[in-house]
Every structure is written in C-alpha cells, then in structure tokens.
Design a protein around this motif. Sequence first.
Motif, PDB file in Angstrom:
ATOM      1  N   GLY A  95     -12.375  67.620   4.145  1.00 11.16           N
ATOM      2  CA  GLY A  95     -13.057  67.238   2.915  1.00 11.16           C
ATOM      3  C   GLY A  95     -13.024  65.747   2.606  1.00 11.16           C
ATOM      4  N   ILE A  96     -12.753  65.472   1.348  1.00  3.97           N
ATOM      5  CA  ILE A  96     -12.834  64.091   0.850  1.00  3.97           C
ATOM      6  C   ILE A  96     -11.800  63.193   1.551  1.00  3.97           C
ATOM      7  CG2 ILE A  96     -12.610  62.658  -1.225  1.00  3.97           C
ATOM      8  CD1 ILE A  96     -13.402  65.302  -2.815  1.00  3.97           C
ATOM      9  N   GLY A  97     -10.603  63.738   1.728  1.00  3.85           N
ATOM     10  CA  GLY A  97      -9.531  62.964   2.380  1.00  3.85           C
ATOM     11  C   GLY A  97      -9.930  62.558   3.783  1.00  3.85           C
ATOM     12  N   ALA A  98     -10.491  63.509   4.539  1.00  2.00           N
ATOM     13  CA  ALA A  98     -10.900  63.211   5.915  1.00  2.00           C
ATOM     14  C   ALA A  98     -12.060  62.208   5.925  1.00  2.00           C
ATOM     15  CB  ALA A  98     -11.303  64.494   6.622  1.00  2.00           C
ATOM     16  N   ALA A  99     -12.935  62.288   4.918  1.00  2.00           N
ATOM     17  CA  ALA A  99     -14.093  61.372   4.861  1.00  2.00           C
ATOM     18  C   ALA A  99     -13.657  59.934   4.549  1.00  2.00           C
ATOM     19  CB  ALA A  99     -15.085  61.873   3.809  1.00  2.00           C
ATOM     20  N   LEU A 100     -12.472  59.784   3.979  1.00  2.00           N
ATOM     21  CA  LEU A 100     -11.974  58.426   3.682  1.00  2.00           C
ATOM     22  C   LEU A 100     -11.515  57.697   4.954  1.00  2.00           C
ATOM     23  CD1 LEU A 100      -9.790  59.101   0.528  1.00  2.00           C
ATOM     24  CD2 LEU A 100     -11.435  57.228   0.706  1.00  2.00           C
ATOM     25  N   ILE A 101     -11.079  58.502   5.930  1.00  2.00           N
ATOM     26  CA  ILE A 101     -10.436  57.903   7.116  1.00  2.00           C
ATOM     27  C   ILE A 101     -11.345  56.913   7.866  1.00  2.00           C
ATOM     28  CG2 ILE A 101      -9.339  58.409   9.344  1.00  2.00           C
ATOM     29  CD1 ILE A 101      -8.368  61.065   8.062  1.00  2.00           C
ATOM     30  N   PRO A 102     -12.588  57.308   8.248  1.00  2.00           N
ATOM     31  CA  PRO A 102     -13.399  56.345   9.012  1.00  2.00           C
ATOM     32  C   PRO A 102     -13.727  55.076   8.226  1.00  2.00           C
ATOM     33  CG  PRO A 102     -14.661  58.344   8.496  1.00  2.00           C
ATOM     34  CD  PRO A 102     -13.254  58.606   8.103  1.00  2.00           C
ATOM     35  N   ILE A 103     -13.773  55.180   6.903  1.00  2.00           N
ATOM     36  CA  ILE A 103     -14.081  53.977   6.096  1.00  2.00           C
ATOM     37  C   ILE A 103     -12.902  53.001   6.187  1.00  2.00           C
ATOM     38  CG2 ILE A 103     -14.613  53.073   3.790  1.00  2.00           C
ATOM     39  CD1 ILE A 103     -15.755  55.801   3.048  1.00  2.00           C
ATOM     40  N   LEU A 104     -11.693  53.530   5.970  1.00  2.00           N
ATOM     41  CA  LEU A 104     -10.527  52.642   5.907  1.00  2.00           C
ATOM     42  C   LEU A 104     -10.058  52.199   7.294  1.00  2.00           C
ATOM     43  CD1 LEU A 104      -8.665  54.521   3.044  1.00  2.00           C
ATOM     44  CD2 LEU A 104      -9.914  52.360   2.879  1.00  2.00           C
ATOM     45  N   ALA A 105     -10.402  53.034   8.296  1.00  2.00           N
ATOM     46  CA  ALA A 105      -9.954  52.738   9.657  1.00  2.00           C
ATOM     47  C   ALA A 105     -10.625  51.485  10.236  1.00  2.00           C
ATOM     48  CB  ALA A 105     -10.231  53.933  10.562  1.00  2.00           C
ATOM     49  N   GLU A 106     -11.650  50.972   9.548  1.00  2.00           N
ATOM     50  CA  GLU A 106     -12.337  49.751  10.000  1.00  2.00           C
ATOM     51  C   GLU A 106     -11.470  48.509   9.813  1.00  2.00           C
ATOM     52  OE1 GLU A 106     -15.542  49.275  11.225  1.00  2.00           O
ATOM     53  OE2 GLU A 106     -15.584  51.456  11.448  1.00  2.00           O
ATOM     54  N   TYR A 107     -10.365  48.638   9.096  1.00  2.00           N
ATOM     55  CA  TYR A 107      -9.569  47.461   8.727  1.00  2.00           C
ATOM     56  C   TYR A 107      -8.174  47.520   9.355  1.00  2.00           C
ATOM     57  CZ  TYR A 107     -13.466  47.207   5.578  1.00  2.00           C
ATOM     58  OH  TYR A 107     -14.745  47.157   5.102  1.00  2.00           O
ATOM     59  N   THR A 108      -7.498  46.380   9.316  1.00  2.00           N
ATOM     60  CA  THR A 108      -6.138  46.340   9.854  1.00  2.00           C
ATOM     61  C   THR A 108      -5.182  46.930   8.822  1.00  2.00           C
ATOM     62  OG1 THR A 108      -6.857  44.262  10.805  1.00  2.00           O
ATOM     63  CG2 THR A 108      -4.531  44.795  11.048  1.00  2.00           C
ATOM     64  N   VAL A 109      -5.142  48.237   8.789  1.00  2.00           N
ATOM     65  CA  VAL A 109      -4.292  48.928   7.812  1.00  2.00           C
ATOM     66  C   VAL A 109      -3.399  49.922   8.549  1.00  2.00           C
ATOM     67  CG1 VAL A 109      -5.935  48.840   5.891  1.00  2.00           C
ATOM     68  CG2 VAL A 109      -6.043  50.742   7.492  1.00  2.00           C
ATOM     69  N   THR A 110      -2.368  50.376   7.841  1.00  2.00           N
ATOM     70  CA  THR A 110      -1.606  51.520   8.349  1.00  2.00           C
ATOM     71  C   THR A 110      -1.978  52.709   7.483  1.00  2.00           C
ATOM     72  OG1 THR A 110       0.215  50.143   9.104  1.00  2.00           O
ATOM     73  CG2 THR A 110       0.700  52.465   8.744  1.00  2.00           C
ATOM     74  N   LEU A 111      -2.479  53.764   8.117  1.00  2.00           N
ATOM     75  CA  LEU A 111      -2.852  54.975   7.371  1.00  2.00           C
ATOM     76  C   LEU A 111      -1.792  56.040   7.592  1.00  2.00           C
ATOM     77  CD1 LEU A 111      -6.690  55.309   8.186  1.00  2.00           C
ATOM     78  CD2 LEU A 111      -5.641  54.320   6.141  1.00  2.00           C
ATOM     79  N   LEU A 112      -1.246  56.540   6.491  1.00  2.00           N
ATOM     80  CA  LEU A 112      -0.304  57.662   6.571  1.00  2.00           C
ATOM     81  C   LEU A 112      -1.076  58.899   6.134  1.00  2.00           C
ATOM     82  CD1 LEU A 112       2.754  56.082   4.698  1.00  2.00           C
ATOM     83  CD2 LEU A 112       2.130  55.830   7.109  1.00  2.00           C
ATOM     84  N   LEU A 113      -1.325  59.793   7.062  1.00  2.00           N
ATOM     85  CA  LEU A 113      -2.176  60.953   6.773  1.00  2.00           C
ATOM     86  C   LEU A 113      -1.316  62.209   6.648  1.00  2.00           C
ATOM     87  CD1 LEU A 113      -5.035  60.251   9.368  1.00  2.00           C
ATOM     88  CD2 LEU A 113      -4.810  59.379   7.026  1.00  2.00           C
ATOM     89  N   VAL A 114      -1.391  62.842   5.482  1.00  2.00           N
ATOM     90  CA  VAL A 114      -0.565  64.028   5.228  1.00  2.00           C
ATOM     91  C   VAL A 114      -1.448  65.245   4.962  1.00  2.00           C
ATOM     92  CG1 VAL A 114       1.172  65.044   3.688  1.00  2.00           C
ATOM     93  CG2 VAL A 114       1.293  62.614   4.255  1.00  2.00           C
ATOM     94  N   ALA A 115      -1.108  66.346   5.594  1.00  2.00           N
ATOM     95  CA  ALA A 115      -1.746  67.660   5.323  1.00  2.00           C
ATOM     96  C   ALA A 115      -0.969  68.691   6.130  1.00  2.00           C
ATOM     97  CB  ALA A 115      -3.217  67.648   5.721  1.00  2.00           C
ATOM     98  N   ARG A 116      -1.343  69.971   5.987  1.00  2.00           N
ATOM     99  CA  ARG A 116      -0.601  70.998   6.743  1.00  2.00           C
ATOM    100  C   ARG A 116      -1.117  71.157   8.166  1.00  2.00           C
ATOM    101  NH1 ARG A 116      -1.768  75.637   2.596  1.00  2.00           N
ATOM    102  NH2 ARG A 116      -3.698  74.462   2.795  1.00  2.00           N
ATOM    103  N   THR A 117      -2.435  70.965   8.362  1.00  2.00           N
ATOM    104  CA  THR A 117      -3.025  71.308   9.660  1.00  2.00           C
ATOM    105  C   THR A 117      -2.901  70.152  10.649  1.00  2.00           C
ATOM    106  OG1 THR A 117      -4.631  72.476   8.293  1.00  2.00           O
ATOM    107  CG2 THR A 117      -5.048  72.479  10.651  1.00  2.00           C
TER     108      THR A 117
END
Length: 292
Positions: A50-72
């Motif tokens: 959903g919305i959380g997954a849709a955020l990933i490609p937007i933010l992944a364009e930058y030099t960031v550290t993404l901490l992704l949390v979910a059950r699956t």
Amino acid sequence: MIPEYKKDYEDNNRQSMLENILFPVRNINEKRLQERVENKTILITGASYGIGAALIPILAEYTVTLLLVARTEERLATLKKSIDDNACNVKIYAADLRDENEISNLLELWKNENINVDIIINNAGKSIYRKLWNSLDRFHDTQRCAATNYTGPVQLILGVLNGLLQKEAHIINVSAINVLLPPAVGWSAYQSSKVAFDQWLKCSEAELKAENISVSSIYLPLVRTRMSMVNENKHGQPAMSKEKAAKLITNYIINRKRRYTPWWFGVVRLSAFIFPGTLYRIQLRQIKKADK
Ligand SMILES: NC(=O)c1ccc[n+]([C@@H]2O[C@H](COP(=O)([O-])OP(=O)(O)OC[C@H]3O[C@@H](n4cnc5c(N)ncnc54)[C@H](OP(=O)(O)O)[C@@H]3O)[C@@H](O)[C@H]2O)c1
C-alpha cells in the motif's frame, strides 16, 4: 489468493477527473526534498504494501537510510531488491507491531547498531469493518486494531524519541479523515484505535515541538489499497491512488505542515457540527430498515 478484480482495484493508479478535483496533490519539489532527506534515516512502518510501499521508490532516489518495518519479510526483501541500484541504504525488519517483545527487540537492535532515526512515518495500520452484533466472539478485533494502530506505534515512537533530539526530526502520522468525523457504525475497532493514537500524538505535539521535533498528521480520504479493497461497497467511491497518497506524504516531509485534510473536508466537518446527531439518526434508521 487475491481475486483479479481486487488486484485491479489496488493496483489502479489512474485517477478520474473527479478524483483529481477531489484529491489534488502537488508535484514533489525534488530539490527541497533532497535538502530535507539527504543523509537522513527514515523509518517507514507498514512498508510492505500500500501507501508505505509506494513511498519507497520516491525516497530511494536520495542518499538516505530507509528502515522498513512490516510483518511480511519476503515482500520487504522484494521491495529492497527493486531499489538495489539506488543510492539509498535499505534495511528491512520483519516485526509485528502487535507484539511488545518484537518491538523491544527491534529497539534493542537499533540501539546496538547505533541507528538513530530522523524521520518517522507511522503508517502501518489494520482496519476492520464489522458490526457490533457480529463481534460478540471477536474481542480480538479490538485488541488487534488497538495494538497495530495505537499501542504498538506508541511503544515504537517512545523507544526512538531520545535519538530524535538535537536534530530537526519529524514524525508523520498517516491517519484517516474518519478520525475527525462523527462515529460510524461497523468501524468501532478501527476508528477508536486511530482516534486513540491521533489523540496521543496531539497531546505530545507541543512537547515534541519544544525539542524541535515536528509533527504532521495526514488525514487521508479513501485510498485504493489492500486495506480498502476488502470493502467491495467502497469500490465505486472516489479514492486516492496509493502513489498519490505517497506523493502527498512526501510533500509533508518537505513542508512539515501540521495537518493535511482534503480541501473539501471543512464543509463536511461543518455540516457535522451544524447538524449534530444527523449521522446517528441516519445510521439508526438504516439499521432498523435492514432489520425488517
Ligand atoms: N486505504 C485507505 O483507504 C486508508 C484511508 C485512510 C488512512 N489509511 C491509513 O493508511 C495507512 C496505510 O494503509 P494502507 O491503505 O496502505 O494499507 P495496506 O495496504 O493494508 O498496508 C498496511 C501496512 O501495514 C502493515 N501492517 C499491518 N499490520 C501490521 C502489524 N501488526 N505489524 C507490522 N506491520 C503491520 C502491513 O504489512 P504486513 O501485512 O506485511 O505486516 C502493510 O505494510 C494505515 O495507517 C491506514 O489506517 C488508509
């Protein structure tokens, strides 16, 4: 197995003219986004769908550290793989926000690895539509919603708060317009848990701001995701695409405004204020009619 027609519902990122009028979202100012997120650590809960997954490609364009949390975990791993070529650093964590021990372990892990969060996107959520008289043997509905939407996020945020000090940190809560509207039949477990977290955050907001931690509450309308697709009666209603919701949240990372509601929401709220009890009477009439 998700039926094909339901997949279409969730994956449909087209917006009708009406949906574009109801839910306009500005294009992202990439330069300003870069200034906000560069070298930052961004925690996204509910990142697998959903919305959380849709955020990933937007933010992944930058030099960031993404901490992704979910059950699956497999979903998180697939999403991580899809952005492998990007400049960002991605860490995935399979954790159930309903489980106090799993959250404690996560917090311990971040402490040991010296991971400090700059931006929290509190997005994980569970929704249930079930009427009272069908819920007599389902106390767990209320428990699960409360833990996913309220107590779990509170535990997580309390655990990372110290690391948010001494920098311009930001907490974004992905909420729902229903939180600001009169109570709706069948939504008791979901609505009460979302309202509880919203209130917790509002109570904490001034104390957070005093420490330079901004808070944004995004009250979303219906969004086409796995969450909403289970309610077939909503399929005909205007809804935001999840991509648009993700873009909207990203704009709030930039502008750090305190609240988002759709532009027309003031009118809806005013009507509820001017005609108190109207929704209650309509709902009561509908229930009595259905019972006949
Ligand atoms: N869709 C709408 O119409 C709508 C409207 C207003 C507000 N919202 C809000 O938007 C947010 C995102 O919802 P969505 O529509 O994108 O729903 P979604 O597609 O069902 O995604 C929900 C996310 O939350 C995660 N999650 C659920 N239970 C969890 C748990 N116990 N522990 C950890 N993660 C958990 C799910 O991952 P796993 O299943 O892998 O754990 C998934 O990644 C929610 O807070 C929701 O209340 C949605």
